[in-house]
Write a protein that holds these residues in place. Structure first.
Motif, mmCIF file in Angstrom:
data_model
loop_
_atom_site.group_PDB
_atom_site.id
_atom_site.type_symbol
_atom_site.label_atom_id
_atom_site.label_comp_id
_atom_site.label_asym_id
_atom_site.label_seq_id
_atom_site.Cartn_x
_atom_site.Cartn_y
_atom_site.Cartn_z
ATOM 1 N N ASN A 134 0.808 -1.182 0.115
ATOM 2 C CA ASN A 134 0.051 -0.001 -0.080
ATOM 3 C C ASN A 134 1.115 1.197 -0.065
ATOM 4 O O ASN A 134 0.676 2.225 1.010
ATOM 5 C CB ASN A 134 -0.882 0.106 1.132
ATOM 6 C CG ASN A 134 -2.155 0.741 0.846
ATOM 7 O OD1 ASN A 134 -2.401 1.138 -0.192
ATOM 8 N ND2 ASN A 134 -3.158 1.113 2.104
ATOM 9 N N TYR A 169 -7.911 -1.956 1.853
ATOM 10 C CA TYR A 169 -7.936 -3.576 1.580
ATOM 11 C C TYR A 169 -9.405 -4.284 2.106
ATOM 12 O O TYR A 169 -9.462 -5.335 1.717
ATOM 13 C CB TYR A 169 -6.839 -4.260 2.357
ATOM 14 C CG TYR A 169 -5.664 -4.193 1.262
ATOM 15 C CD1 TYR A 169 -5.560 -5.466 0.590
ATOM 16 C CD2 TYR A 169 -4.806 -3.093 1.389
ATOM 17 C CE1 TYR A 169 -4.152 -5.236 -0.175
ATOM 18 C CE2 TYR A 169 -3.632 -3.274 0.347
ATOM 19 C CZ TYR A 169 -3.548 -4.307 -0.296
ATOM 20 O OH TYR A 169 -2.397 -4.441 -1.130
ATOM 21 N N ARG A 175 -8.150 -5.541 -3.132
ATOM 22 C CA ARG A 175 -7.579 -6.796 -3.144
ATOM 23 C C ARG A 175 -7.446 -7.747 -4.349
ATOM 24 O O ARG A 175 -6.352 -8.379 -4.462
ATOM 25 C CB ARG A 175 -8.442 -7.940 -2.079
ATOM 26 C CG ARG A 175 -8.471 -7.266 -0.712
ATOM 27 C CD ARG A 175 -8.911 -8.420 0.283
ATOM 28 N NE ARG A 175 -10.377 -8.934 -0.078
ATOM 29 C CZ ARG A 175 -11.509 -8.449 0.278
ATOM 30 N NH1 ARG A 175 -11.581 -7.056 0.787
ATOM 31 N NH2 ARG A 175 -12.689 -9.047 -0.148
ATOM 32 N N HIS A 178 -4.348 -5.925 -6.390
ATOM 33 C CA HIS A 178 -3.303 -6.362 -5.903
ATOM 34 C C HIS A 178 -2.657 -7.792 -6.005
ATOM 35 O O HIS A 178 -1.722 -8.152 -6.286
ATOM 36 C CB HIS A 178 -2.761 -6.094 -4.426
ATOM 37 C CG HIS A 178 -2.792 -4.560 -4.235
ATOM 38 N ND1 HIS A 178 -3.861 -3.700 -4.072
ATOM 39 C CD2 HIS A 178 -1.583 -3.659 -4.284
ATOM 40 C CE1 HIS A 178 -3.414 -2.354 -3.830
ATOM 41 N NE2 HIS A 178 -1.996 -2.351 -4.099
ATOM 42 N N TRP A 198 3.680 -5.359 4.097
ATOM 43 C CA TRP A 198 2.693 -4.692 4.870
ATOM 44 C C TRP A 198 2.923 -3.421 5.401
ATOM 45 O O TRP A 198 2.156 -2.353 5.987
ATOM 46 C CB TRP A 198 1.898 -5.436 5.679
ATOM 47 C CG TRP A 198 1.286 -6.593 5.022
ATOM 48 C CD1 TRP A 198 1.660 -7.957 4.995
ATOM 49 C CD2 TRP A 198 0.030 -6.366 4.070
ATOM 50 N NE1 TRP A 198 0.848 -8.582 4.165
ATOM 51 C CE2 TRP A 198 -0.183 -7.896 3.640
ATOM 52 C CE3 TRP A 198 -0.811 -5.598 3.711
ATOM 53 C CZ2 TRP A 198 -1.044 -8.474 2.729
ATOM 54 C CZ3 TRP A 198 -1.925 -5.944 2.862
ATOM 55 C CH2 TRP A 198 -2.168 -7.320 2.250
ATOM 56 N N LEU A 204 -4.243 0.273 6.398
ATOM 57 C CA LEU A 204 -4.566 -0.579 5.524
ATOM 58 C C LEU A 204 -6.213 -0.646 5.385
ATOM 59 O O LEU A 204 -6.578 -1.163 4.238
ATOM 60 C CB LEU A 204 -4.081 -1.856 5.655
ATOM 61 C CG LEU A 204 -2.536 -2.197 5.548
ATOM 62 C CD1 LEU A 204 -1.776 -3.113 6.330
ATOM 63 C CD2 LEU A 204 -2.133 -2.024 4.075
ATOM 64 N N TYR A 216 -9.701 -9.493 6.060
ATOM 65 C CA TYR A 216 -9.401 -9.509 4.695
ATOM 66 C C TYR A 216 -7.924 -9.634 4.175
ATOM 67 O O TYR A 216 -7.761 -9.960 3.214
ATOM 68 C CB TYR A 216 -9.879 -7.912 4.159
ATOM 69 C CG TYR A 216 -11.407 -7.748 4.168
ATOM 70 C CD1 TYR A 216 -12.381 -8.779 3.738
ATOM 71 C CD2 TYR A 216 -12.126 -6.970 5.251
ATOM 72 C CE1 TYR A 216 -13.844 -8.582 3.566
ATOM 73 C CE2 TYR A 216 -13.393 -6.694 5.305
ATOM 74 C CZ TYR A 216 -14.272 -7.774 4.543
ATOM 75 O OH TYR A 216 -15.695 -7.357 4.869
ATOM 76 N N LEU A 217 -7.160 -9.294 5.310
ATOM 77 C CA LEU A 217 -5.725 -9.369 5.059
ATOM 78 C C LEU A 217 -5.305 -10.751 5.018
ATOM 79 O O LEU A 217 -4.424 -11.328 4.455
ATOM 80 C CB LEU A 217 -4.981 -8.518 5.996
ATOM 81 C CG LEU A 217 -5.103 -7.195 6.258
ATOM 82 C CD1 LEU A 217 -4.023 -6.535 6.850
ATOM 83 C CD2 LEU A 217 -5.123 -6.521 4.590
ATOM 84 N N PHE A 220 -6.513 -12.458 1.948
ATOM 85 C CA PHE A 220 -5.507 -12.219 0.828
ATOM 86 C C PHE A 220 -4.337 -12.978 1.021
ATOM 87 O O PHE A 220 -3.849 -13.583 0.004
ATOM 88 C CB PHE A 220 -4.977 -10.556 1.141
ATOM 89 C CG PHE A 220 -4.056 -10.012 -0.129
ATOM 90 C CD1 PHE A 220 -4.814 -9.356 -1.136
ATOM 91 C CD2 PHE A 220 -2.788 -10.578 -0.166
ATOM 92 C CE1 PHE A 220 -4.014 -9.027 -2.225
ATOM 93 C CE2 PHE A 220 -1.956 -9.750 -1.317
ATOM 94 C CZ PHE A 220 -2.472 -9.104 -2.348
#
Length: 500
Positions: A134, A169, A175, A178, A198, A204, A216-217, A220
């Motif tokens: 990011n 994100y 998402r 990326h 990160w 984020l 969500y991370l 990912f």
């Protein structure tokens, strides 16, 4: 039967078991800001050759930060213009050189990263890619040459248009965008590992919802691991995954990062704990992360990382010295690090050469000259509305109107050498008047002098050098105490323990 290359190269292979990990990070623009004559295959190979026969074990290449420094088909190359306005290259020639040189390489059919990967393997250095998740450099300048048209055209994907316009994100489109870059990197390059950075940059996730949106991370990370497994089959060798995150588990939780879960799910092989930018962090504890990971820690290497600058919290930022790198590495190893990772050191080629020739192995830094200054955690959590009161552990400045104590991380006590405590006071009209007593772990110094060159110790008005027997120091945290005996109270701006 498929032939497999030894798994994870330096991280697991018995061939490298006794070689300490030393990672050099090559960021997305450093090389390309040089004169055009360096944009040749020969010069690209020569750049990697400087790391041959040194202590470097891994070379992490960043091919994108906002825009890509290669001819990407899924994101925007650095040389593409901005839409809807005049492009701004910023002051100086760096931006123009970066864009022009990358375009020249593309037109010549030269991919610098393919050349670097091949050359790294030829000189027994493990080649990795590191992807900035990011990057938010100069977002306040909408037409800056490195900002993305995709970002500019989709403000609905930003965190907060009024305060932080970096990508959010929590948005599926972010998402997916990326992940497309991740897929392109795997398709385009045959690397040993991929790092998801990160730390460059955060926040984020939706302000105030970071904990709940951390899923969500993690989602990912699962997708990236799935992609890596697919490419392991295609490449015929293991491909490791790394995540660079903030220094402490509790800070990561506030930001919405969940590396402990990533480790427990087998989504990462390497965890890099790092400062952000304003100061090297001399308190990084790999052991804290290993404890949090529990049984999963045996499958994850934890590296400590540092940027190239240092700030006490009360003095101007300055570059690290070799003695500071020695001390920082000694601290990291004492607190459980499996290796060290150096960010932005490539911008100081003279110091880079000294560091990689000497190395930062535990046995090297143990009895080397060391400078252990007081620093703090630069988490940028002040950018999060619900974390404005977060304690970054700043100990400086402190006023001497009452006795003050400072905690200094010293790693493991050296076997020999001369031990000193340095303490600096801010410049003022009355700074030369007072008398002071400075103690280390409750003991008085054998001698106390004043430094004539105070720039190395916080650009101060007055700096004391106190000598102590090495037996005064102890492993880990030590306590420096200052008591003003006379004069007008002053501000302490720098404290360090030093071994010569």
């Amino acid at each position: 039967m498929k032939k497999w290359i030894p798994m994870l190269f330096l991280f697991i292979s018995p061939l490298w078991a006794e070689k300490p990990i030393l990672v050099i990070n090559e960021d997305n623009d450093h090389y390309f800001k040089q004169a055009p004559e360096f944009m040749t295959e020969e010069a690209l190979r020569a750049y990697i050759d400087q790391f041959a026969n040194t202590h470097v074990t891994h070379f992490f290449m960043c091919p994108q930060g906002q825009r890509a420094s290669y001819d990407s088909k899924v994101t925007e190359p650095i040389w593409e213009g901005v839409t809807g306005g005049e492009i701004d290259y910023g002051p100086g020639q760096d931006g123009i050189r970066w864009t022009s040189n990358c375009k020249t390489l593309c037109e010549k059919g030269i991919d610098p990263y393919k050349i670097w990967i091949e050359r790294c393997r030829q000189i027994s250095i493990s080649p990795w890619m590191t992807m900035r998740m990011n990057d938010a450099h100069f977002l306040q300048n909408r037409n800056y040459f490195r900002t993305l048209n995709f970002w500019r055209e989709h403000p609905e994907l930003w965190l907060d248009p009024n305060q932080n316009s970096a990508f959010n994100y929590a948005k599926k489109e972010v998402r997916d965008y990326h992940l497309a870059i991740v897929r392109e990197l795997f398709e385009r390059y045959d690397f040993d590992g991929l790092e998801l950075d990160w730390v460059r940059m955060y926040p984020l996730l939706t302000p105030g919802k970071e904990r709940e949106e951390s899923i969500y991370l993690t989602e990912f990370m699962r997708e990236v691991r799935k992609i890596s497994k697919e490419w392991e089959e295609k490449r015929g060798h293991s491909i490791a995954l790394s995540a660079r995150v903030v220094a402490e588990p509790k800070a990561a939780e506030i930001i919405g990062m969940n590396p402990v879960q990533w480790a427990k799910e087998g989504l990462i092989d390497v965890l890099v704990i790092s400062n952000f930018w304003s100061t090297s962090d001399f308190e990084l504890s790999a052991n804290e992360w290993k404890k949090a990971m529990g049984d999963a820690a045996k499958n994850v290497k934890v590296l400590v990382a540092t940027d190239a600058g240092i700030n006490s919290g009360a003095a101007p930022m300055r570059g690290l010295t070799l003695e500071m790198y020695n001390a920082w590495a000694a601290n990291g190893y004492h607190q459980g690090a499996d290796g060290v990772y150096l960010f932005n050191l490539v911008y100081n080629p003279t110091l880079l050469r000294k560091v990689i020739q000497q190395g930062l192995a535990p046995e090297t830094v143990q009895n080397a000259p060391r400078r252990h200054p007081v620093t703090y955690h630069d988490y940028l959590l002040h950018m999060l509305p619900h974390a404005k009161d977060w304690d970054e552990g700043k100990q400086l400045p402190r006023k001497t109107d009452v006795p003050q104590e400072f905690r200094v991380q010293f790693g493991k006590v050296p076997d020999d050498g001369n031990l000193f405590v340095l303490l600096s006071l801010r410049s003022s009209d009355s700074v030369q008047e007072g008398e002071y007593e400075i103690l280390l772990n409750g003991r008085k110094p054998t001698s106390m002098t004043e430094e004539s060159d105070r720039n190395n110790y916080g650009s101060a008005g007055r700096t004391f050098r106190c000598a102590f027997p090495m037996s005064t120091a102890k492993d880990g945290h030590n306590t420096v105490r200052v008591i003003q005996k006379s004069g007008t109270p002053q501000e302490v701006v720098w404290v360090e323990m030093q071994v010569r």
